[in-house]
Design an enzyme around this catalytic site. Structure first.
Site, PDB file in Angstrom:
ATOM      1  N   HIS A 343       0.803  -1.233   0.000  1.00 26.17           N
ATOM      2  CA  HIS A 343       0.000   0.000   0.000  1.00 26.17           C
ATOM      3  C   HIS A 343       0.830   1.275   0.000  1.00 26.17           C
ATOM      4  O   HIS A 343       0.260   2.363   0.088  1.00 26.17           O
ATOM      5  CB  HIS A 343      -0.904   0.052   1.232  1.00 26.17           C
ATOM      6  CG  HIS A 343      -1.984  -0.959   1.242  1.00 26.17           C
ATOM      7  ND1 HIS A 343      -3.235  -0.733   0.735  1.00 26.17           N
ATOM      8  CD2 HIS A 343      -1.996  -2.226   1.697  1.00 26.17           C
ATOM      9  CE1 HIS A 343      -3.982  -1.818   0.896  1.00 26.17           C
ATOM     10  NE2 HIS A 343      -3.247  -2.738   1.479  1.00 26.17           N
ATOM     11  N   LYS A 521      -8.254  13.828   4.872  1.00 29.05           N
ATOM     12  CA  LYS A 521      -7.382  12.652   4.859  1.00 29.05           C
ATOM     13  C   LYS A 521      -6.393  12.836   5.992  1.00 29.05           C
ATOM     14  O   LYS A 521      -6.362  13.905   6.618  1.00 29.05           O
ATOM     15  CB  LYS A 521      -6.647  12.540   3.523  1.00 29.05           C
ATOM     16  CG  LYS A 521      -6.002  13.873   3.059  1.00 29.05           C
ATOM     17  CD  LYS A 521      -5.407  13.763   1.673  1.00 29.05           C
ATOM     18  CE  LYS A 521      -6.391  13.876   0.540  1.00 29.05           C
ATOM     19  NZ  LYS A 521      -6.467  12.723  -0.332  1.00 29.05           N
ATOM     20  N   LYS A 527       0.901  14.514   1.362  1.00 32.50           N
ATOM     21  CA  LYS A 527      -0.463  14.824   0.919  1.00 32.50           C
ATOM     22  C   LYS A 527      -0.637  16.331   0.694  1.00 32.50           C
ATOM     23  O   LYS A 527      -1.610  16.770   0.112  1.00 32.50           O
ATOM     24  CB  LYS A 527      -1.484  14.290   1.910  1.00 32.50           C
ATOM     25  CG  LYS A 527      -1.480  12.754   2.013  1.00 32.50           C
ATOM     26  CD  LYS A 527      -2.480  12.260   3.048  1.00 32.50           C
ATOM     27  CE  LYS A 527      -2.380  10.779   3.355  1.00 32.50           C
ATOM     28  NZ  LYS A 527      -3.036   9.913   2.371  1.00 32.50           N
ATOM     29  N   THR A 629      -8.474   6.669  -1.900  1.00 30.28           N
ATOM     30  CA  THR A 629      -9.818   6.132  -2.092  1.00 30.28           C
ATOM     31  C   THR A 629     -10.839   7.243  -1.835  1.00 30.28           C
ATOM     32  O   THR A 629     -11.936   7.215  -2.390  1.00 30.28           O
ATOM     33  CB  THR A 629     -10.095   4.943  -1.146  1.00 30.28           C
ATOM     34  OG1 THR A 629      -9.608   5.278   0.158  1.00 30.28           O
ATOM     35  CG2 THR A 629      -9.400   3.684  -1.638  1.00 30.28           C
ATOM     36  N   LYS A 633     -14.501   8.533  -3.730  1.00 31.78           N
ATOM     37  CA  LYS A 633     -15.774   8.842  -3.060  1.00 31.78           C
ATOM     38  C   LYS A 633     -16.297  10.205  -3.506  1.00 31.78           C
ATOM     39  O   LYS A 633     -17.491  10.378  -3.771  1.00 31.78           O
ATOM     40  CB  LYS A 633     -15.586   8.810  -1.537  1.00 31.78           C
ATOM     41  CG  LYS A 633     -15.255   7.412  -1.023  1.00 31.78           C
ATOM     42  CD  LYS A 633     -14.660   7.392   0.383  1.00 31.78           C
ATOM     43  CE  LYS A 633     -14.030   6.027   0.655  1.00 31.78           C
ATOM     44  NZ  LYS A 633     -13.178   5.998   1.851  1.00 31.78           N
TER      45      LYS A 633
HETATM   46  C1  C3B Z   1      -2.994   3.928   2.255  1.00 29.48           C
HETATM   47  C2  C3B Z   1      -2.345   4.672   1.114  1.00 29.48           C
HETATM   48  O1  C3B Z   1      -1.640   5.777   1.621  1.00 29.48           O
HETATM   49  C3  C3B Z   1      -3.431   5.115   0.149  1.00 29.48           C
HETATM   50  O2  C3B Z   1      -2.875   5.742  -0.976  1.00 29.48           O
HETATM   51  C4  C3B Z   1      -4.263   3.911  -0.299  1.00 29.48           C
HETATM   52  O3  C3B Z   1      -5.370   4.331  -1.050  1.00 29.48           O
HETATM   53  C5  C3B Z   1      -4.745   3.130   0.894  1.00 29.48           C
HETATM   54  O4  C3B Z   1      -3.679   2.779   1.750  1.00 29.48           O
HETATM   55  C6  C3B Z   1      -5.454   1.843   0.500  1.00 29.48           C
HETATM   56  O5  C3B Z   1      -4.685   1.112  -0.398  1.00 29.48           O
HETATM   57  N1  C3B Z   1      -2.063   3.484   3.317  1.00 29.48           N
HETATM   58  C7  C3B Z   1      -2.508   3.564   4.620  1.00 29.48           C
HETATM   59  O6  C3B Z   1      -3.622   4.033   4.862  1.00 29.48           O
HETATM   60  N2  C3B Z   1      -1.721   3.107   5.637  1.00 29.48           N
HETATM   61  C8  C3B Z   1      -0.523   2.557   5.384  1.00 29.48           C
HETATM   62  N3  C3B Z   1       0.208   2.114   6.375  1.00 29.48           N
HETATM   63  C9  C3B Z   1      -0.052   2.457   4.058  1.00 29.48           C
HETATM   64  C10 C3B Z   1      -0.866   2.939   3.037  1.00 29.48           C
END
Ligand code: C3B
Length: 792
Positions: A343, A521, A527, A629, A633
């Site tokens: 991820h 987020k 970000k 994600t 949405k």
């Molecule tokens: C997150 C990523 O940062 C996002 O870009 C991604 O959409 C989501 O996972 C789902 O795949 N992410 C997270 O929330 N926590 C982590 N430790 C690594 C990735």
């Protein structure tokens, strides 16, 4: 329904209706709904056993479920009935829904994805279990004190959690520590500590109730009897000690998002839930199979990031030490069961455990990891090592022990091949695949946005809820003035509601006719919430320079938590709040610009904000956001995106059309190149009078007159490092925002673009994602499709 609720008020809560509180009504309603789930759930389990179907096990340290009442009712087809019953009982349905605390057993995207996947697995009728930890305290609650984030413990389990069934009979002994003895080629792990894992099951019912799966969460307990001897001696602390120590493991969710916590307790949590889950699925398998070699035909295990990566060595341990298989064969069997989802590419998020710690907590696993490493390098000379610089690299371990490794967006999966797993990809060129993330349309449109959902259903029927691509039919309506007016009216209704909520929560008046520009987020440098707030200040300057100009009124809305130890993220929060205070009290800009930052962003807040958003901020440094994600949405709910070519933004733009997306910024490739240029940040600032002015104001204390130096470090870092290239993308971002302003002034033009977004987001349903996993990784499918198509 009404009688069933009253029954629970009386016999489950021991109250009568006249003396029942909102809490009582909510629990009674939840129990009544849960009753309606049970038959679907049992039938699904029976059919799975009867058909000998392959089961999917989704192992995740996080499940960010949010509230459940509305979603459960909707999936059961009882949403209207539940409301009517509650109203007929003289109660306020909204109030009852709002009384439920979020099940916040996750940090952000990764945990919410797991929750969306559970919904899709059930909707598609795929036999599946979600396995995780039943944390006593979910993600911390965020408050602002003088603009600064303050964390307090979350306490959802101080109330009854009505959805779960406790399973005291399902328990496993989880071992830690000690040493390993070897006799005649057999290993015996003599542990020094044991904790009991006990199960709590929450049924997860799919759309229209056709199928029910289980979310099984583990809670840690002390294994032995209560220490009565110490107690009787009056040493109450000693008496409670072993219980308290054991329970520590499932006490709190680690609040780090995309950083490696690197703590012994975290490693214990990971092993605790992974081992319990594997013991549980092995028990289930062995109850009606005896050939361990056939395990991969019946069991697919998905590792949600590296957090459960100890599953590889643990399952090998069970096969070798408990069931007597040979190591190489065990490794092969396990590999055919395991899939691993990556991820993130952020180096600080790739888990690494010191071998000393591993040897101390899991001595047998360290031996097995060395054996796996040896086996792999024998077969593939020159392969990267799992243990490097005295650390077990969990990414490498997961990669080597999985038959498929997937990224979460097209761009991300390519970058996985080129960067973190470059060498392993060369050795295993077909192992890395892509499965672009998705979101469940049940929660993220049907329940959270009633005005739009009703409009769509009136127009094209309700088939879209389980087949989101049907939204494509709305494309025909993009020239239909009357329909666009209704589409806009739905958005406006949501904005009016949100404006009311903002008044209550933040005490700020916002105009529902202004553009609602939302960034929600986790707070993270990559970000770039910082770039957003800098742009806000630049816009403020420009309006003040020319207050009579033709400005598009905006409300900038922020939401999100910073990891408690993430200093820079916390400074960014403070800055946003400081800027909000200054701007919101400026009579010159007045209603033209407002900044709001409601505290304690969570799933429920997302459900309120997203339907009311006009503009979705997806502005990460290209190459850093694996997928996102939230971006999906927003677009599904008819917001336009301002974004970089990062993560799933790339695919969203392809689906909704480049003309319906506000693109700006460097590409991932350009980001790499720019970083190599010496002094790139300072050069970018000096080339931008607009940005220089903003940074100058911050340094001068315009937003923090009480402590002028407050942001000197933050701004200094922008000049000297700016690893996430805020400075380089700033002008391009500002310009894109002015294109947004112009577009927003044409109400129908904007509505047509927004409709194009909603109409073309069907592909981003998590149903499509899960079908991809089922086809390409799990080789599993639905048992009883209840009319739904079989997966090819
Ligand atoms: C997150 C990523 O940062 C996002 O870009 C991604 O959409 C989501 O996972 C789902 O795949 N992410 C997270 O929330 N926590 C982590 N430790 C690594 C990735």
């Amino acid at each position: 329904m009404k009688d069933e609720i009253l029954h629970h008020i009386r016999y489950s809560l021991g109250k009568d209706a006249e003396h029942s509180s909102v809490y009582d009504w909510r629990i009674a309603l939840s129990l009544a709904l849960r009753d309606r789930m049970v038959d679907h759930w049992y039938r699904s389990t029976r059919e799975t056993y009867a058909s000998n179907a392959k089961r999917v096990y989704y192992l995740s340290l996080e499940f960010l479920m949010g509230r459940l009442v509305e979603d459960m009712a909707a999936n059961l087809g009882l949403d209207r009935e539940a409301r009517h019953a509650i109203e007929a009982l003289g109660q306020d349905y909204e109030e009852i829904v709002h009384d439920e605390p979020d099940a916040a057993l996750g940090n952000g995207g990764l945990g919410r994805l797991a929750a969306c996947f559970m919904d899709s697995l059930a909707t598609l009728g795929i036999p599946a279990y979600g396995y995780g930890i039943r944390y006593e305290h979910g993600l911390f609650e965020q408050k602002f004190s003088d603009g600064k984030q303050v964390e307090t413990a979350e306490t959802w389990l101080t109330q009854r959690h009505a959805w779960e069934f406790e399973r005291p009979e399902v328990k496993y002994r989880i071992q830690f520590g000690g040493h390993v003895e070897h006799h005649e080629g057999k290993a015996r792990w003599i542990s020094s500590e044991t904790v009991l894992a006990t199960a709590y099951d929450t049924p997860v019912i799919g759309w229209k109730g056709t199928w029910g799966n289980t979310l099984r969460l583990w809670s840690a307990k002390a294994p032995g009897a209560f220490d009565l001897e110490s107690f009787n001696r009056g040493d109450y602390l000693a008496a409670g000690r072993s219980e308290a120590l054991a329970r520590t493991i499932s006490r709190v969710l680690y609040p780090d998002d995309t950083t490696d916590a690197g703590k012994q307790l975290r490693l214990k949590q990971e092993y605790f839930f992974t081992a319990a889950s594997l013991m549980d699925l092995m028990r289930r398998y062995l109850s009606d199979h005896d050939d361990l070699r056939a395990l991969p035909d019946h069991v697919a295990i998905q590792l949600n990031d590296t957090h459960p990566a100890i599953a590889g060595p643990e399952l090998v341990r069970q096969l070798v030490d408990v069931h007597g298989l040979e190591m190489p064969e065990a490794i092969e069997i396990v590999r055919n069961c395991l899939g691993y989802t990556n991820h993130t590419l952020l180096p600080e998020a790739l888990e690494k455990w010191h071998v000393g710690l591993m040897a101390y907590v899991l001595p047998r696993h360290l031996e097995i990891i060395r054996a796996i490493d040896h086996d792999h390098r024998e077969r593939h000379p020159g392969s990267p090592r799992i243990i490097e610089h005295d650390h077990v690299q969990m990414g490498e371990l997961a990669f080597i022990m999985a038959h498929k490794v997937n990224g979460v967006s097209a761009l991300h999966s390519e970058l996985v091949k080129e960067t973190v797993f470059e060498d392993l990809h060369k050795i295993h060129p077909t192992r890395i695949i892509n499965q672009t993330n998705g979101i469940t349309p049940r929660r993220w449109l049907y329940t959270c946005n009633q005005p739009l959902s009703d409009l769509i259903t009136r127009e094209i029927g309700d088939g879209w809820v389980a087949d989101l691509e049907q939204l494509k039919a709305l494309n025909e309506k993009s020239g239909d003035k009357a329909f666009l007016a209704e589409f806009q009216a739905a958005k406006r209704a949501n904005k009016v509601q949100l404006a009311q909520w903002i008044r209550q929560t933040c005490g700020t008046e916002v105009n529902p006719d202004a553009m609602f520009d939302v960034q929600i987020k986790r707070i993270h440098e990559y970000k770039r919430q910082l770039m957003n707030i800098l742009e806000t200040v630049a816009l403020w300057n420009e309006i003040r320079d020319n207050p009579g100009g033709d400005w598009t009124p905006r409300v900038k809305i922020f939401g999100g938590k910073a990891a408690p130890g993430y200093h820079v993220a916390k400074q960014i929060i403070h800055l946003i709040n400081d800027v909000a205070t200054r701007i919101n009290n400026d009579p010159v800009t007045g209603d033209l610009l407002k900044v709001v930052y409601p505290p304690n962003y969570n799933v429920t807040m997302a459900e309120n904000l997203i339907p009311a958003a006009d503009l979705s901020e997806q502005i990460s440094t290209a190459g850093k956001e694996a997928s996102g994600t939230g971006n999906m949405k927003f677009a599904l709910n008819g917001a336009l995106t301002i974004g970089t070519l990062d993560g799933a933004n790339v695919e969203i733009r392809e689906h909704v059309g480049a003309e319906n997306f506000f693109l700006f910024g460097l590409t991932a490739q350009e980001v790499q190149e720019r970083r190599l240029q010496h002094g790139f940040a300072r050069a970018a600032i000096e080339a931008s009078p607009r940005l220089s002015r903003v940074l100058g104001q911050i340094v001068d204390g315009v937003f923090c007159p009480d402590e002028v130096t407050r942001y000197h470090e933050l701004v200094g870092n922008l000049y000297d490092h700016d690893y996430f290239l805020v400075t380089c993308d700033f002008d391009s971002y500002f310009d894109a925002q002015r294109r947004v302003d112009v577009a927003y002034r044409s109400k129908t033009g904007w509505a047509a673009m927004a409709l194009k977004n909603t109409a073309n987001m069907g592909w981003f349903s998590s149903d499509r994602t899960i079908q991809g996993y089922a086809r390409d990784i799990w080789h599993a499918g639905p048992v009883n499709t209840g009319g739904m198509e079989k997966i090819a």
